[in-house]
Design an enzyme around this catalytic site. Structure first.
Site: not given
Ligand code: VGL
Ligand code: ZN
Length: 258
Positions: A46, A86, A88, A92, A131, A156, A204
């Site tokens: 990510d 990530d 979404h 979400h 995000h 994902k 993550c």
């Molecule tokens: C993440 C918060 C929400 C991450 C992803 O990539 O760590 N953190 N979505």
């Molecule tokens: Zn996320």
């Protein structure tokens, strides 16, 4: 036939590889390469605009600073190099904006979500600012990350109903709701060892590393190639790693000398 080296006994095949590395290199550091079953993968988690200053909606302090190190890692001979995203939809479940006041404060509010396939299984999960929405600038990998050296990009978090920190699967178990395909990719390639880096160390990266260990891979997190949303939570994360057999390594401690 076997031959003792520094108190250890190695098979001939191992010895041939060991002597091909710097003779003064500690045996420990070249041993993984000496084992025929060692096949490492790199998973960069990510490293996206929304997780980084200056404009990310969920910017992790110092998130951009790890890119030079990630690019160095991408130069190394990992059998598979993966970058995850990530990714979404706008609706979400983890977005605070999709929930009603007063329990909808990004970074603060926790909600309970039920497994959409089994309402008796529930998870407490944190709400975030919007995000990494599919198709937006915030979902893009950082342009300074050398993606030409990445073999696979794994997306994902597309299922609006579940949070998915791990790059392998959502956290529900009875049953699991969403899998990314990463486990199959790594198993099919007969990967033995997974090295994890990226963002965020306490979300993550953490759940990706813990799932990698559960999948049976020898798992290491490259500590200096991560940054946390909440650095004060990292002691607890390190304890989890300890219990799961996940090791935290650093670039120059010999763990990557193969
Ligand atoms: C993440 C918060 C929400 C991450 C992803 O990539 O760590 N953190 N979505
Ligand atoms: Zn996320």
């Amino acid at each position: 036939m076997s031959q003792p080296i520094g108190g250890n006994t190695l098979r001939n095949g191992c010895l041939a590889i060991c002597t091909s590395c710097n003779a003064s290199t500690a045996l420990r550091t070249c041993l993984p390469a000496a084992m025929s079953s060692f096949k490492p993968a790199l998973v960069i988690v990510d490293v996206q605009e929304d997780f980084c200053p200056p404009n990310g909606s969920l910017a992790v302090q110092g998130g951009r600073d790890i890119v030079p190190l990630l690019n160095e890692l991408l130069d190394r001979p990992f059998a598979i190099k993966v970058a995850t995203k990530d990714f979404h939809p706008q609706d979400h479940v983890s977005f605070a904006s999709n929930h009603d006041a007063p329990n909808n404060k990004p970074f603060e509010s926790m909600i309970t979500i039920a497994n959409p396939l089994n309402p008796s299984e529930t998870q407490e999960t944190r709400l975030w600012p919007d995000h990494c929405i599919q198709g937006t600038k915030g979902a893009e990998l950082l342009p300074e990350l050398d993606v030409t050296k990445v073999h696979e990009i794994v997306e994902k978090g597309q299922d609006t109903r579940v949070e998915m920190y791990s790059a392998f699967a959502d956290p529900f178990k009875r049953p699991c709701v969403s899998r990314s395909g990463l486990a199959k990719l790594l198993h099919d390639a007969e990967i033995t060892d997974v090295f994890v880096a990226g963002l965020a160390a306490d979300y993550c990266v953490r759940y990706t590393a813990l799932d990698a260990a559960k999948e049976g891979f020898k798992t290491r997190v490259i500590g200096e190639a991560t940054r946390a949303v909440d650095p004060s939570s990292m002691d607890a994360v390190l304890k989890e790693y300890d219990e799961a057999g996940v090791t935290v390594v650093e670039k120059d401690d010999g763990s990557l000398s193969w």
